[in-house]
Design an enzyme around this catalytic site. Sequence first.
Site, PDB file in Angstrom:
ATOM      1  N   ASP A  14      25.369  -8.453 -14.693  1.00 33.12           N
ATOM      2  CA  ASP A  14      25.213  -7.517 -15.807  1.00 33.12           C
ATOM      3  C   ASP A  14      24.117  -7.951 -16.772  1.00 33.12           C
ATOM      4  O   ASP A  14      23.567  -7.127 -17.492  1.00 33.12           O
ATOM      5  CB  ASP A  14      26.549  -7.388 -16.550  1.00 33.12           C
ATOM      6  CG  ASP A  14      26.474  -6.425 -17.718  1.00 33.12           C
ATOM      7  OD1 ASP A  14      26.224  -5.232 -17.476  1.00 33.12           O
ATOM      8  OD2 ASP A  14      26.655  -6.870 -18.870  1.00 33.12           O
TER       9      ASP A  14
ATOM     10  N   MET B  36      28.310  -2.593 -24.078  1.00 32.33           N
ATOM     11  CA  MET B  36      27.227  -1.765 -24.606  1.00 32.33           C
ATOM     12  C   MET B  36      25.853  -2.188 -24.099  1.00 32.33           C
ATOM     13  O   MET B  36      24.849  -1.611 -24.490  1.00 32.33           O
ATOM     14  CB  MET B  36      27.229  -1.839 -26.136  1.00 32.33           C
ATOM     15  CG  MET B  36      28.475  -1.262 -26.781  1.00 32.33           C
ATOM     16  SD  MET B  36      28.654   0.522 -26.470  1.00 32.33           S
ATOM     17  CE  MET B  36      27.157   1.149 -27.224  1.00 32.33           C
ATOM     18  N   ARG B  37      25.814  -3.214 -23.229  1.00 31.67           N
ATOM     19  CA  ARG B  37      24.510  -3.695 -22.781  1.00 31.67           C
ATOM     20  C   ARG B  37      23.754  -2.620 -22.009  1.00 31.67           C
ATOM     21  O   ARG B  37      22.531  -2.490 -22.128  1.00 31.67           O
ATOM     22  CB  ARG B  37      24.675  -4.958 -21.930  1.00 31.67           C
ATOM     23  CG  ARG B  37      23.340  -5.560 -21.504  1.00 31.67           C
ATOM     24  CD  ARG B  37      23.510  -6.903 -20.813  1.00 31.67           C
ATOM     25  NE  ARG B  37      23.850  -7.941 -21.773  1.00 31.67           N
ATOM     26  CZ  ARG B  37      24.985  -8.619 -21.769  1.00 31.67           C
ATOM     27  NH1 ARG B  37      25.915  -8.333 -20.862  1.00 31.67           N
ATOM     28  NH2 ARG B  37      25.216  -9.551 -22.654  1.00 31.67           N
ATOM     29  N   ALA B  38      24.459  -1.838 -21.199  1.00 36.96           N
ATOM     30  CA  ALA B  38      23.791  -0.803 -20.411  1.00 36.96           C
ATOM     31  C   ALA B  38      23.123   0.232 -21.318  1.00 36.96           C
ATOM     32  O   ALA B  38      21.999   0.682 -21.037  1.00 36.96           O
ATOM     33  CB  ALA B  38      24.792  -0.121 -19.485  1.00 36.96           C
TER      34      ALA B  38
END
Length: 698
Positions: free
Chosen positions: A202, A283-285
Site C-alpha cells: 500500500d 486515506m492514502r489512496a
Amino acid sequence: MTRSPSISAEPQIPGYPFSAIVGHDQLRLSLILCAIHPGIGGVLVRGEKGTAKSTIVRALARLLPPVAGTGVGAGSGVGAGSGVGAGSGVGAGTDHRSAHLVELPVGATEDRVVGSIDLEKVLRDGERAFQPGLLARAHQGVLYVDEVNLLHDHLVDVLLDAAAMGRVHVERDGFSHSYPSVFVLVGTMNPEEGELRPQLLDRFGLTVDVIASREVSVRAEVVRRRLAYELDPDGFVEKYSSGDAELAERIAAARDRRSSVALPDVEVRRIASLCAQFDVDGMRADLVIARTAIAHAAWRGADAVAEEDVRVAAELALPHRRRRDPFDEPGLDSEQLEQALEQAKLDAGDPDLSRDPGSCHDPGATPEQRDASPDDSGPEDPRDPGPDDPGPDDPDPDDPSPDDSGPDDSGPGGGAEAPEASPGAPSKTNSRSQRSAAPDAPFRARLIEVPGVGDGAPGRRSRSHSERGRAVRATTYSGRGIHVPATVISAAENTSVRGRVSVCPSDVRGVDREGKEGNLVVFVVDTSGSMAARDRLASVTGAAVSLLRDAYQRRDKVAVITMRGTEAELVLPPTNSVDIAARRLADIRTGGRTPLAEGLVCARKLVRRERVRDPHRRPLIVILTDGRATAGTDPVGRAHFTAAALAREGTASITVDCERGMVELGLARDLARHLRGGYVRLADLSADAVSGVVRAAA
C-alpha cells in the site's frame, strides 16, 4: 570501517534512449508522473523477466532536470554541527549535476541505506562524524530497487517512509540527523518469487503490471531496435536524442506548472467516491490519486484537473489496493472501473454525464493525438480466467464418476488391490476423479514451528540466530555487535587491577541475538478416494488454505505435493508465492487409492534437493491425511519405512489427522510416531479452538 555508498557510474556505452522504448505505455507514463510529482510515492513494477523494466528506469534518470550542487560525495564525513542536519540541504551549492540513479542491492544493510558513523574520520581526527547513505545520494534523482519483494521488510519500511516524507531521520549510535531525500522510487518484482506484505504494498503510490507483447509486429520492432542499438550505440542514441530532449523539456515544464494546477471540488468528490466504492483501506489512496491526477494534468498542459486525469490516476493507484486478501488476484477490472466512474459522476455532482473522459497513456503523444486517441482502460490481466474457463467447482466433462470413495474405505490396511490396467487403457488416477470441493472458510492456524535454533532467512516462524533480534546472552566478541552491559561489567571487574574504570579490548563482549526465520514448508495433501467426500474434502482444503495463509504471513517458502491413485505429484515446486500455491490447491483432482509411501518419497527427494540449494533454510513437512495407505505392495510398511528415514535425516514434520467418523483407526497417529514429529487433529488446528504452539519434534 563503513564503506562509502556507491552509485551507478555512467557507462562508457551510452544508455538506451527512453523515447526508443517500444510499448509499455502505462509504465512509461507512471514513471513520468512520479518524476513530475515525487510525492506520489513511487512505482511498483510487477512483471515477468526480460521485459526491459531496468532499461526503462535507467533511461528515465537521464530525462530528469539537472539538480543544484555536487551532492554528498563518498567519504564526505558530516560533523555533528555541519552538513547533514535539520534544514540543511544535501547537495547545496552553485554547481549543477545530472540526477543520480542509485541502485539499491537486495543484500544492503540499514547502515548503507540511511548512513552511519564515519569511523575513518572518528579514528583519524577524533571528531564525531556521520557518513551519508544511499538515500542521501538519491536526493533529487531515482532510487531503483530490483527484486524489491526479496528486500528485508525493515529496509522496505525505511525506503517508503523516506519516499513519503521527503526526509530521512537517523537516530542511532549517539547521532540525531535529518536530511532531505526527495527521489523517484521504483521497485521491480516478479510475482512468482513472492509478494510484498499488504502494508508495504500500500505504501507504493502506483503499480503497473508489465508483460511482453504477444503481437508479432511489436516483438519484431523490439528486436530490430535492440540489435540496431548494439550495432551502433552512439548512432542509435543520436537518432532518438531529439525525442528524449523533447520529453525532458516536457517533464521540466510540467514540474514548473504542477504547483499552479487547480484541483476542483467536483474532482475531489469524484476521487473520494471512487475510493469509497472500491472499499480501499485508509486515506492514502485518495491522496495518491489526487497527486497523480494533478501531475497528469500538468503533463498534458492543463490548468485544472479533469475527469480524464482522475481516470488515469485510478488505473495506476487502485489495482494493488483493492486486494482484500493475500490470495486475491491483483488488477483492476475495466468494467468495474467504468461503473464506479459513472457512480462517481453522480456523487461528485458532475452535470455532464455524457462526456467521454478519454485517455492519455502515451507519454510522447501530442495534445491533438491524445484528444483523438480511443479510450484505453489499461491492459487486461492475462491471469484472469476467461468466460469459458472452468472454475474450481465445475465438474469435469470427461469424468464419468462425480464421486469416488474408492477401495480405501474397505479397512485399515487398504483392502484388495485393483486389477492392473491393460496397455492403452485410461489409468485409475485420471478416469475416476473429480475436482476438489470448494474449501471451507479459512481460519487462523496455530503456530507450527521447527525445534531448535536455525540460521535461515528472516521470517516469522521458527527461532534463529539473528543480527537484529533480541539479545539472549553475552559471548566472545566477533565484530557483529557489542553486549554493552557485559562489557561494562567486565571493565568494572578489572577496576581494582587497573586502578580506574576503563574499557580495554579484552573487556569487549559480543552479543548472541535470537530472532525468527522463515522455513521451507512442504505440504503433502492426501486427495485420494477416502478423502473425497465433499464435506471432508472441503474441510481439508480449507485447512490447507489456512496453513498457506499462515505461511504467507510468516514469510515461508512453500511447496505442494498431492497424492492419489498410484502416484504422488509435485503440483508446485518451492516458491515464495503462496497465492500461486493456493490456486493450484483449489484446482487439484481427487479420487482413487492412497499412495502414502509415494507422497513421503516425493517429499523426501524434494527436501534433499532443497538442502543442497539452500542449506540454511530448514524444512518442515506438513501432511494432511487420514493415514490410510492402499496403493502398491505392502503400502503401510513402505510408508512407515520412508517416514522413519525422514526422521533419521532430521526432517521436522507435523501430521494433521483428517480422519472423521464414529470409529477412529488412529492410522495418522501411527504415521506421526514413525516420523517422530508433531501430531494434531484437523479440528484442533485452529488457533481459536486450542491455544498453544505445535512444535515438530525432530
